[in-house]
Design a protein around this motif. Structure first.
Motif, mmCIF file in Angstrom:
data_model
loop_
_atom_site.group_PDB
_atom_site.id
_atom_site.type_symbol
_atom_site.label_atom_id
_atom_site.label_comp_id
_atom_site.label_asym_id
_atom_site.label_seq_id
_atom_site.Cartn_x
_atom_site.Cartn_y
_atom_site.Cartn_z
ATOM 1 N N LEU A 210 0.609 -1.145 -0.230
ATOM 2 C CA LEU A 210 -0.079 0.295 -0.170
ATOM 3 C C LEU A 210 0.679 1.016 -0.271
ATOM 4 N N SER A 211 0.348 2.096 -0.539
ATOM 5 C CA SER A 211 1.029 3.599 -0.705
ATOM 6 C C SER A 211 0.711 4.328 0.033
ATOM 7 N N CYS A 212 0.939 5.496 0.520
ATOM 8 C CA CYS A 212 0.008 6.970 0.822
ATOM 9 C C CYS A 212 0.946 8.118 0.698
ATOM 10 N N ALA A 213 0.438 8.668 -0.252
ATOM 11 C CA ALA A 213 1.438 9.574 -0.828
ATOM 12 C C ALA A 213 0.582 11.358 0.141
ATOM 13 N N ALA A 214 1.293 11.685 0.382
ATOM 14 C CA ALA A 214 0.793 12.974 1.455
ATOM 15 C C ALA A 214 0.997 14.303 0.910
ATOM 16 N N ILE B 222 5.165 4.856 11.483
ATOM 17 C CA ILE B 222 6.713 5.187 11.240
ATOM 18 C C ILE B 222 6.828 6.837 12.205
ATOM 19 N N SER B 223 7.401 7.075 12.662
ATOM 20 C CA SER B 223 8.136 8.254 13.078
ATOM 21 C C SER B 223 8.102 8.808 11.940
ATOM 22 N N SER C 150 7.438 1.664 6.083
ATOM 23 C CA SER C 150 8.510 2.713 5.500
ATOM 24 C C SER C 150 8.201 3.902 4.805
ATOM 25 N N LYS C 151 9.354 5.012 4.968
ATOM 26 C CA LYS C 151 8.832 5.757 4.172
ATOM 27 C C LYS C 151 9.438 6.357 2.862
ATOM 28 N N ASN D 5 10.870 10.013 1.628
ATOM 29 C CA ASN D 5 10.821 11.487 2.232
ATOM 30 C C ASN D 5 10.977 12.290 0.187
ATOM 31 N N ALA D 6 11.905 12.083 -0.378
ATOM 32 C CA ALA D 6 11.991 12.751 -1.703
ATOM 33 C C ALA D 6 10.449 11.928 -2.545
ATOM 34 N N LYS D 7 10.044 10.953 -2.188
ATOM 35 C CA LYS D 7 8.847 10.917 -2.444
ATOM 36 C C LYS D 7 7.483 11.529 -1.679
ATOM 37 N N ASN D 8 7.638 11.136 -0.478
ATOM 38 C CA ASN D 8 6.735 12.230 0.477
ATOM 39 C C ASN D 8 5.831 10.908 -0.030
ATOM 40 N N THR D 9 5.931 9.549 0.620
ATOM 41 C CA THR D 9 5.242 9.136 0.725
ATOM 42 C C THR D 9 5.526 7.739 1.555
ATOM 43 N N VAL D 10 4.647 6.895 2.076
ATOM 44 C CA VAL D 10 4.521 6.253 3.689
ATOM 45 C C VAL D 10 4.036 4.785 2.185
ATOM 46 N N TYR D 11 4.418 2.990 2.686
ATOM 47 C CA TYR D 11 4.509 2.343 2.083
ATOM 48 C C TYR D 11 4.280 1.593 3.246
#
Length: 119
Positions: A19-23, A50-51, A70-71, A73-79
């Motif tokens: 799963l992806s979570c785009a912020a 995730i902190s 995991s995340k 940061n460059a893509k501003n996405t959490v998986y």
């Protein structure tokens, strides 16, 4: 602050999904991000977090050892990598900010993505 979850689907027991979570509207160093799920007839539960700073991760007992948060940061996405899926993992999965620290309580929610695991 906006979050958009994606990646759900129908899989057989034992298989994997990511799963992806785009912020958007903020960067991932501002808030801890959690994944939650809600199965039919059950309360929403937190499964992973995730902190915002050092990338520390936390898991519920029900997914520990099978799921990995995991995340990027460059893509501003959490998986959320989900392995060895079980029928009891079937639920709508949501991502949410949890404030400055992983607390188990979501604040800003994305729309959910359905995960269905067949036996």
């Amino acid at each position: 602050v906006q979050l958009q979850a994606s990646g759900g689907g129908l899989v057989q027991s034992g298989r994997s999904l990511r799963l992806s979570c785009a912020a958007s509207g903020f960067t991932l160093d501002l808030y801890a991000i959690g994944w939650f799920r809600q199965a039919p007839g059950k309360e929403r539960e937190g499964v992973a977090c995730i902190s915002r700073t050092d990338g520390s991760t936390y898991y519920s007992d029900s997914v520990k050892g099978r799921f990995t948060i995991s995340k990027d940061n460059a893509k501003n996405t959490v998986y959320l990598q989900m392995n060895s899926l079980k029928p009891e993992d079937t639920a709508v999965y949501y991502c949410a900010t949890e404030g400055y620290y992983c607390s188990g309580y979501g604040r800003n929610w994305g729309q959910g993505t359905q995960v269905t695991v067949s036996s």
